[in-house]
Design an enzyme around this catalytic site. Structure first.
Site, short mmCIF file in Angstrom:
data_model
loop_
_atom_site.label_atom_id
_atom_site.label_comp_id
_atom_site.label_asym_id
_atom_site.label_seq_id
_atom_site.Cartn_x
_atom_site.Cartn_y
_atom_site.Cartn_z
N TYR B 150 0.84 -1.20 0.00
CA TYR B 150 0.00 0.00 0.00
C TYR B 150 0.88 1.25 0.00
O TYR B 150 0.71 2.16 -0.81
CB TYR B 150 -0.92 -0.04 1.22
CG TYR B 150 -1.78 1.19 1.43
CD1 TYR B 150 -2.93 1.39 0.68
CD2 TYR B 150 -1.44 2.14 2.41
CE1 TYR B 150 -3.72 2.51 0.89
CE2 TYR B 150 -2.24 3.26 2.62
CZ TYR B 150 -3.37 3.44 1.86
OH TYR B 150 -4.15 4.55 2.07
N LYS B 154 1.10 4.25 -2.79
CA LYS B 154 0.75 5.63 -2.44
C LYS B 154 1.94 6.56 -2.65
O LYS B 154 1.79 7.72 -3.06
CB LYS B 154 0.26 5.70 -0.99
CG LYS B 154 -1.14 5.12 -0.80
CD LYS B 154 -2.18 5.97 -1.53
CE LYS B 154 -3.59 5.55 -1.20
NZ LYS B 154 -4.58 6.30 -1.99
N1 NAP Z 1 -8.91 6.27 6.09
C1 NAP Z 1 -7.66 6.63 6.32
O1 NAP Z 1 -7.23 6.69 7.47
C2 NAP Z 1 -6.75 7.01 5.16
C3 NAP Z 1 -5.45 7.42 5.47
C4 NAP Z 1 -4.63 7.78 4.43
C5 NAP Z 1 -5.07 7.75 3.13
N2 NAP Z 1 -6.32 7.32 2.85
C6 NAP Z 1 -6.73 7.29 1.44
O2 NAP Z 1 -7.87 8.11 1.27
C7 NAP Z 1 -8.66 7.61 0.22
C8 NAP Z 1 -10.07 7.45 0.70
O3 NAP Z 1 -10.01 6.57 1.80
P1 NAP Z 1 -11.22 6.04 2.68
O4 NAP Z 1 -10.66 5.66 3.96
O5 NAP Z 1 -12.32 7.01 2.60
O6 NAP Z 1 -11.43 4.72 1.85
P2 NAP Z 1 -12.53 3.62 1.74
O7 NAP Z 1 -13.73 3.93 2.50
O8 NAP Z 1 -11.85 2.33 1.90
O9 NAP Z 1 -12.90 3.88 0.24
C9 NAP Z 1 -12.08 3.62 -0.82
C10 NAP Z 1 -12.95 3.59 -2.04
O10 NAP Z 1 -12.19 3.12 -3.13
C11 NAP Z 1 -13.07 2.56 -4.05
N3 NAP Z 1 -12.42 1.56 -4.86
C12 NAP Z 1 -11.79 0.43 -4.45
N4 NAP Z 1 -11.35 -0.25 -5.52
C13 NAP Z 1 -11.71 0.44 -6.62
C14 NAP Z 1 -11.54 0.24 -8.01
N5 NAP Z 1 -10.95 -0.83 -8.52
N6 NAP Z 1 -12.03 1.17 -8.83
C15 NAP Z 1 -12.67 2.25 -8.36
N7 NAP Z 1 -12.85 2.49 -7.06
C16 NAP Z 1 -12.38 1.60 -6.21
C17 NAP Z 1 -14.21 1.96 -3.26
O11 NAP Z 1 -15.42 2.34 -3.84
P3 NAP Z 1 -16.46 1.34 -4.55
O12 NAP Z 1 -16.33 0.03 -3.86
O13 NAP Z 1 -17.76 2.02 -4.35
O14 NAP Z 1 -16.05 1.34 -5.96
C18 NAP Z 1 -14.11 2.64 -1.90
O15 NAP Z 1 -15.25 3.41 -1.59
C19 NAP Z 1 -8.01 6.30 -0.21
O16 NAP Z 1 -7.25 6.53 -1.34
C20 NAP Z 1 -7.14 5.94 0.95
O17 NAP Z 1 -6.05 5.16 0.55
C21 NAP Z 1 -7.18 6.96 3.86
#
Ligand code: NAP
Ligand code: FAD
Lengths: 447, 244
Positions: B150, B154
C-alpha cells in the site's frame, strides 16, 4: 465495543460493524459467524432495546443518505441512519417538518420506526409509523425486501414498533408535514394539581401539540401540579423569542455539556425538590402565550449536550407507561412520592386512539414518563410495584425506554405479543436478529 | 463549477463532495457501484440544492477511462476539480502470501490513479484551467514492513503527482497531493491508534480550503507533518531494525 442507551444503564459489549453502503450491510450479516445481530442507531432509546450483549451490532450512522424528495407531496425517501435533525435542518427552510418528533431531534428515522415513536401530537396524528408508507429492509435470509401496506404487510407492521427484531431497515419513505417556518405558537398554563391537568388537557383538543411537565416531588394537595404546554406550527412566518433552555445554553456556552457536571450525587432528593419547585413557581399563574422556535418547544433538552451524564456513572432509568384510567396515574404518583426516591424530570400527556398492534406502545389513555437516577435495588422494587399498578389497570410500559421489565408483566401488558412473534419467527426462523431486551422479554428464539 | 469524485463511496470523497456542494458547485459521483454513486449524488443534490449525477467507473478498466471522462463532462460540463480518492488497503501479510492481492493494491492505488489523472489532466491542460486533488497517504512517505505494498503504491502516486504538477504548472492547472493520517473510515474502523483519528468532514474542510488556496501538498491533519518529519529523519540503519 461497549454500547449503552441514553440512560447509560445497562452497558453491554457487542462486536460492531459500521456499514457505509448496502453492500457493506449485507456483508456484515453474511459475516456474523453464527452470532446474533441488531441495528444500533443513535442510541437514544434509554435501556437495552438497541443493545445486543455478546452479539453483534450494526451501527447505522453512516447509512445516512437522503435519496428522493417530492416537493409536491412532501414524501421523502431516506436511508435509515438519517436523523430527524438533519431532516429538520434541511427541510424547515423549504417549508416541511417531520410528521412526528420525540423530545430529542437526534434520533434516526430507523430508530423512529423501530420504537414507533410518538410525539406531542399523538392525540391528533398517531405515531411515526402512521406516516411511513414503505420500508426497504435486510431480512434474515440476506435478501433485501420492500414492504408496505400491500406488499408483505405483516412484515411492515411487525417492523413498525418491532424494536429492530425483524431485520435491518435500509431506507424508508416518510410523509413530511407542510409548515410556514420554524415558529410555534404556544401557550403554557400553570396547573395546580392532577385534576386541573385533566381539565386543561380536555379543553386542548384543538391544539395539535400538547404535553405537560409535572412536579413529581410535590405530594398531597399539590400532587400532579405542573406546567401544561400546548401549541401548533405557526400558520405564517413570524418572529419568535428564545426559550429558557436556549437562554441557559447561551449563558453556559461551551459549558452546556452534561459531561462537565457528571456526578452520582448532584441529583438527589433535595436538589430535585428545589429544582422542580423552582420550575413550577417560575411559571406565572394562569396562561402565558408566546411564539417560540421549534427547538425549545420540541427539544428543550437538546440545548445541553450529553445531559444524560448529569446522573453520574451509575446512569438513570426512565419509566414511561400509559394507562387507560386517571385513577392509576394518581396511584403511581402516590407510590412514587411515598418513597425517598424522586423523579427529576416528569412529563404527562393524553394519547389519542390506538393505531398499531404488536409491540407498539401508544394506546388510548394517559402516558407518564419519569426519570430516576439509578438508585439500584430500591428503585427496581419501586418500578416493579409500578408495573403491577400499570398491568392491573390494563396499561403498559414503553419498551423504547425500558431496561428492566419482567416477562410476566410484559405479557400482560402486550397481549398481542405472540402474534407479533409468529410474524417475526416466520421472517427470521433462526433468531438472527436479537437484542438484550428481546432475550430478556422472551421475544426471540431460544429465550 | 463542477467537481468529479472518483471513489465517491469513500467517506473522505463523499465529505469533500458535500463541502464543494455547500458552495453551490455541481458534483459527479463515481464508484464501481453505480447505484451507490447515484445515492451519494441524490444525497448531495437534496441537501445542497445543487446539480449532481452519479455513475460507474473502475480504476482497473484502463481502456474505458477516456470515455468515462467524456461521459462525466457531457453530464455536468467540464470538470474543474477532480478528486482522486479511491484506494484499497488489503492485509499486508495476506498480500505477501498472495501476490495477486499486492498487485491489485499497486494497480488500483497507483496505475489506475495515474491513468485517470492523465485523462483528466490532458483536458484541463487544453482548457488551461482545473485542479486535480490526489489522495496519497502518510504511508507513502516511508516504507514499513507492516504496510509496504500500500505504502509504495501511495508513494509512487505522490511522485507521479509531483511530476504532473511540474508539467501542469505553465498551464494553470493545479495538482494537490493530500497525505491523510488516520481518518474515521472503513479503512481504520475498529483500529486502536495512539494518534487521534479525525472525521472525514474535518479532512474535507482542510482539503477544500487547501485546494482553493492553490496549495501543492498537504498533510491532514496538519500535525502529521511533524510526525512524518521525525519518521523520515530516522537513519535507515536504525529504521530497518524497528518493527513498524
Ligand atoms: N482512512 C484513512 O485513514 C486514510 C489514510 C490515508 C489515506 N487514505 C486514502 O484516502 C482515500 C479514501 O479513503 P477512505 O478511507 O475514505 O477509503 P474507503 O472507505 O476504503 O474507500 C475507498 C474507495 O475506493 C473505491 N475503490 C476500491 N477499488 C476500486 C476500483 N478498482 N475502482 C474504483 N474504485 C475503487 C471503493 O469504492 P467502490 O467500492 O464504491 O467502488 C471505496 O469506496 C483512499 O485513497 C485511501 O487510501 C485513507
Ligand atoms: C431526550 C429524549 C426524549 C425522547 N422523547 C421521546 C418521545 O417523546 N416519544 C418517543 O416515542 N420516544 C422518545 N424518546 C425515545 C426515542 O425517540 C426512541 O427510543 C428512538 O427509537 C430512538 O432512536 P435511535 O435512532 O436513537 O435508535 P436506537 O435507540 O439506536 O434504537 C432504538 C430501536 O430501534 C431499532 N432500530 C434502530 N435503527 C434501526 C434500523 N435501521 N432498522 C431496524 N431497527 C432499527 C433498534 O434495534 C432498537 O430496537 C426520547 C429519547 C430521548 C433521549
Amino acid at each position: 465495543m461497549e454500547l449503552s442507551g441514553w440512560g447509560r444503564y445497562p452497558v453491554h459489549g457487542a462486536r460492531c460493524a459500521r456499514p457505509e453502503t448496502r453492500g457493506d450491510l449485507q456483508q456484515a450479516l453474511a459475516e456474523r459467524n453464527g452470532d446474533s445481530i441488531l441495528a444500533h442507531a443513535a442510541g437514544r432509546s434509554y435501556g437495552d432495546a438497541a443493545l445486543n450483549e455478546d452479539g453483534r451490532a450494526v451501527l447505522t450512522e453512516r447509512l445516512d443518505r437522503m435519496l428522493e424528495f417530492d416537493p409536491e407531496t412532501g414524501w421523502l425517501r431516506v436511508e435509515a441512519g438519517v436523523t430527524l435533525k438533519e431532516i429538520i435542518d434541511i427541510f424547515v427552510p423549504r417549508g416541511w417538518f417531520p410528521p412526528v418528533v420525540p423530545g430529542t431531534q437526534y434520533v434516526t428515522v430507523g430508530g423512529a420506526v423501530g420504537c414507533n415513536i410518538h410525539g406531542k401530537n399523538h392525540h391528533q396524528v398517531g405515531s411515526f409509523g402512521d406516516h411511513v408508507r414503505r420500508l426497504e429492509m435486510l431480512t434474515a435470509s440476506g435478501d433485501i425486501v420492500t414492504c408496505d401496506r400491500d406488499n408483505h404487510p405483516e412484515l411492515f407492521w411487525a417492523t413498525v414498533g418491532g424494536m429492530g427484531l425483524t431485520g435491518i431497515i435500509l431506507s424508508l419513505e416518510v410523509q413530511l408535514e407542510p409548515v410556514a417556518g420554524p415558529a410555534i405558537e404556544m401557550e403554557s398554563i400553570r396547573v395546580e394539581n392532577l385534576d386541573e391537568f385533566f381539565e386543561v388537557s380536555a379543553e386542548s383538543g384543538d391544539f395539535t401539540h400538547t404535553v405537560s411537565w409535572i412536579d413529581c416531588v410535590a405530594s398531597g394537595s399539590n400532587l400532579g401540579r405542573g406546567v401544561f404546554m400546548r401549541g401548533r406550527h405557526a400558520s405564517e412566518e413570524v418572529e419568535w423569542s428564545p426559550g429558557p433552555m436556549e437562554k441557559l445554553a447561551k449563558t453556559l456556552k461551551s459549558a452546556a455539556d452534561g459531561r462537565l457536571f457528571e456526578s452520582n450525587w448532584l441529583l438527589n432528593r433535595a436538589t430535585m425538590r428545589i429544582g422542580n419547585a423552582a420550575y413550577f413557581h417560575k411559571e406565572p399563574k394562569g396562561k402565558t402565550e408566546q411564539i417560540v422556535h421549534y427547538e425549545p418547544f420540541f427539544f428543550p433538552l437538546d440545548a445541553i449536550d450529553h445531559w444524560n451524564h448529569i446522573y453520574g456513572s451509575r446512569g438513570f432509568l426512565q419509566y414511561q407507561c400509559v394507562v387507560p384510567e386517571r385513577e392509576a396515574i394518581r396511584e403511581i404518583l402516590e407510590e412514587v412520592t411515598a418513597t425517598s426516591m424522586a423523579s427529576f424530570l416528569s412529563v404527562i400527556k393524553e394519547f389519542g386512539p390506538r393505531t398499531h398492534t404488536g409491540l407498539s406502545f401508544p394506546e388510548p389513555g394517559i402516558t407518564l414518563a419519569l426519570d430516576f437516577p439509578n438508585y439500584g435495588e430500591p428503585l427496581m422494587e419501586l418500578l416493579d410495584r409500578l408495573d403491577a399498578i400499570v398491568a392491573t389497570a390494563g396499561g403498559r410500559v414503553y419498551l423504547g425506554k425500558d431496561a428492566r421489565l419482567d416477562r410476566q408483566s410484559f405479557r400482560k401488558m402486550y397481549p398481542e405479543w405472540e402474534e407479533w412473534r409468529d410474524v417475526r419467527d416466520e421472517w427470521d426462523p433462526d433468531g438472527v436478529f436479537q437484542s438484550s431486551l428481546g432475550r430478556r422479554l422472551g421475544l426471540v428464539k431460544g429465550s | 463549477m463542477s467537481v468529479l469524485l472518483l471513489g465517491a463511496t469513500s467517506p473522505i470523497a463523499e465529505a469533500i463532495g458535500h463541502r464543494y456542494a455547500s458552495q453551490g458547485h455541481a458534483i459527479y459521483a463515481a464508484s464501481r457501484d453505480a447505484d451507490e454513486a447515484e445515492a451519494v449524488a441524490s444525497d448531495i443534490a437534496l441537501r445542497h440544492d445543487v446539480e449532481a449525477a452519479g455513475g460507474h467507473f473502475d480504476a482497473l478498466e484502463f481502456d474505458r477511462h477516456d470515455d468515462f471522462v467524456d461521459e462525466v463532462e457531457s453530464a455536468v460540463g467540464p470538470v474543474d476539480v477532480a478528486v482522486v480518492a479511491f484506494g484499497v488497503m488489503p492485509d499486508q501479510k495476506e498480500s505477501q502470501e498472495n501476490f495477486k492481492l499486492a498487485r491489485r493494491t499497486i494497480e488500483v492505488n497507483y496505475t489506475g490513479a495515474a491513468s485517470l489523472c492523465e485523462a483528466l489532466a490532458r483536458r484541463m491542460i487544453d482548457r488551461e484551467t482545473g485542479a486535480i486533488v490526489g489522495i496519497s497517504s502518510v504511508a507513502g512517505d516511508r516504507g514499513r514492513q507492516s504496510n509496504y505494498f500500500y505504502g509504495s503504491a501511495k508513494g509512487a502516486f505522490r511522485l507521479y503527482l509531483q511530476g504532473l504538477r511540474n508539467r501542469c504548472f505553465e498551464h494553470d492547472v493545479q495538482v494537490l497531493c493530500v497525505k491523510p493520517g488516520f481518518v474515521d473510515t472503513p479503512m481504520t474502523f475498529g483500529m486502536e491508534t495512539a494518534i487521534p483519528i479525525v472525521s472525514p468532514e474535518d479532512v474535507a474542510d482542510s482539503v477544500v480550503r487547501a485546494q482553493q488556496k492553490g496549495k501543492d501538498t498537504m498533510y491532514v491533519p496538519w500535525f502529521w507533518a511533524w510526525i512524518m518529519l521525525i519518521i523520515k529523519s530516522i537513519p535507515e540503519p536504525i529504521f530497518k531494525r524497528l518493527s513498524l
